[in-house]
Design an enzyme around this catalytic site. Structure first.
Site, PDB file in Angstrom:
ATOM      1  N   TYR A 187     -99.996  53.142  20.127  1.00 47.64           N
ATOM      2  CA  TYR A 187     -99.029  53.042  19.032  1.00 47.64           C
ATOM      3  C   TYR A 187     -99.594  52.145  17.919  1.00 47.64           C
ATOM      4  O   TYR A 187     -99.973  51.001  18.162  1.00 47.64           O
ATOM      5  CB  TYR A 187     -97.694  52.510  19.556  1.00 47.64           C
ATOM      6  N   ARG A 224     -77.310  34.189  23.217  1.00 51.18           N
ATOM      7  CA  ARG A 224     -78.596  34.681  22.692  1.00 51.18           C
ATOM      8  C   ARG A 224     -79.339  35.464  23.779  1.00 51.18           C
ATOM      9  O   ARG A 224     -79.847  36.541  23.523  1.00 51.18           O
ATOM     10  CB  ARG A 224     -79.460  33.552  22.145  1.00 51.18           C
ATOM     11  N   ASP A 261     -97.074  50.833  28.504  1.00 53.30           N
ATOM     12  CA  ASP A 261     -96.098  51.332  27.530  1.00 53.30           C
ATOM     13  C   ASP A 261     -95.797  52.767  27.953  1.00 53.30           C
ATOM     14  O   ASP A 261     -96.597  53.682  27.758  1.00 53.30           O
ATOM     15  CB  ASP A 261     -96.691  51.284  26.113  1.00 53.30           C
ATOM     16  N   LYS A 298     -86.542  55.139  21.474  1.00 56.19           N
ATOM     17  CA  LYS A 298     -86.937  56.551  21.594  1.00 56.19           C
ATOM     18  C   LYS A 298     -86.084  57.242  22.664  1.00 56.19           C
ATOM     19  O   LYS A 298     -84.885  57.337  22.512  1.00 56.19           O
ATOM     20  CB  LYS A 298     -88.440  56.630  21.874  1.00 56.19           C
TER      21      LYS A 298
END
Ligand SMILES: Cc1ncc(COP(=O)(O)O)c(C=O)c1O
Length: 389
Positions: A104, A52, A177, A202
């Protein structure tokens, strides 16, 4: 590869010069195993127990990104949202957080709803104004200042160094960010940030075929440990194939971003003089309010993202919003789609996506510039503007 003696371009192109020890393969394998065999004496000497959060396919992408950002360590997440929200979830209910008014949209919504219900005290501030940030932080109470620069979709610029200094003076962590800037143009950790986040969906991946997120830390810290355990426990991890694609995507990051920057600059300059355009929002234009700060903290270009505001038509009987939607309807080479940072250029009527309460002008089209020929992109948009009027 000695990453200290080569340029970031070389680190990216060769994904840190990785060659498989066993086979001499130049491309890494994809590890699909979910679990690892325990030694007979009950130990796990491989260092891996369960995939995981311990998939070896993550290691190379994380190492490449850490080197490109100049950080201490990175973590891959299942999406940009999973990465960003992990930082906020590592705080405690009651903590005060400063976030930008222009950011965003989905993360802003999450902060205003879920994070606030969960107990974070979120304050949205005009981050283009460092005095406003200084007034907003509460020494000892503010635990995180979240920066996004250039910020979606107005491309507002925040002074990273000044804002991080304000955060630190108040005892808060600063996270950036940096999705739109990418490590090609800005290295926030060098400017004082503690954590850098990317929607790797992106530019880092760059081909519109992977949803992924990343965090990179400047140093090991109690906050980073909490973020690690949030990823492990909440399980917002990337699949191995996506991690492998992300490593492959990052190998061409520099030429992709540089081409997009050069084309975006040319497109911005062309349409800034266009009679059907009210305003071009692009940090590379000297007339843009954040240009001087952007020039200080972005190297080699101002990014591949810009927005254009379309004038109303027919002597005022057609609104700018209608003209913008009609312009988007007439493009051919540009693709009408949300998202950004891929090799193909995208156009989007942003207000339609963000809906009620958006700060985005209704006449605005957001452009994500890809790596097609810049002249073709200009001609296509020019033709669409003519057809729409
Ligand atoms: C600047 C920015 N941050 C975060 C995100 C969220 O990334 P993801 O869609 O991978 O969750 C996006 C997505 O558009 C973005 O543009």
């Amino acid at each position: 590869m000695n990453e200290k003696s080569v340029k970031p371009e070389s680190i990216a192109a060769q994904a840190l010069g990785w060659v498989d020890e066993a086979t001499r393969a130049i491309a890494p394998p994809i590890h699909t195993a979910t679990t690892y065999v325990r030694d007979p004496d009950n130990q796990y000497r491989s260092g891996r127990i369960y995939a995981r959060d311990q998939n070896p396919t993550f290691d190379q992408a994380e190492a490449v990104l850490t080197a490109l950002e100049g950080g201490h360590a990175s973590l891959l997440f299942a999406s940009g949202m999973a990465a960003a929200t992990a930082v906020f979830q590592a705080l405690a209910p009651g903590d005060h957080v400063v976030a930008p008014k222009v950011m965003y949209w989905s993360l802003r919504n999450w902060l205003a709803t879920f994070a606030t219900h969960w107990g974070l005290r979120v304050e949205f501030v005009d981050m283009t104004d460092t005095d406003a940030v200084r007034r907003a932080v509460q020494p000892g109470r503010t635990k995180l200042v979240w920066i996004e620069t250039p910020a979606n979709p107005l491309w507002s610029i925040t002074d990273i160094a000044a804002t991080c200094a304000i955060a630190h003076a108040a005892g808060a962590v600063a996270a950036v960010d940096s999705t739109v800037a990418t490590p090609v143009l800005t290295r926030p950790l060098e400017l004082g940030a503690d954590i850098v986040m990317h929607a790797a969906t992106k530019y880092l991946n760059g081909h519109s075929d992977v949803i992924a997120g990343t965090l990179t830390t400047r140093e090991d810290s109690a906050l980073w440990l909490r973020i690690r355990s949030i990823r492990a426990q909440l399980g917002g991890v990337l699949g191995p194939f996506e991690a492998w694609l992300l490593t492959r995507g990052m190998r061409t990051l520099f030429p992709r971003v540089r081409t997009a920057c050069a084309s975006a600059q040319a497109i911005a300059e062309h349409f800034a003089r266009h009679p059907r355009i009210l305003e071009v929002l692009y940090p590379g234009l000297p007339s843009f309010p954040g240009h001087a700060v952007a020039a200080k903290q972005m190297r080699g270009g101002f990014g591949g993202m810009l927005s254009i505001r379309i004038r109303g038509a027919d002597g005022g009987s057609t609104s700018g919003a209608t003209a913008a939607i009609a312009t988007a309807a007439h493009v051919d080479l540009w693709k009408r789609a949300t998202s950004l940072g891929g090799v193909e250029s995208l156009v989007e009527h942003r207000a339609s996506v963000e809906g009620a309460g958006t700060p985005v002008p209704a006449d605005l089209l957001r452009l994500s510039v890809g790596i097609e020929d810049a002249g073709d992109l200009i001609a296509d948009l020019d033709a669409a503007l003519t057809a729409a009027w």
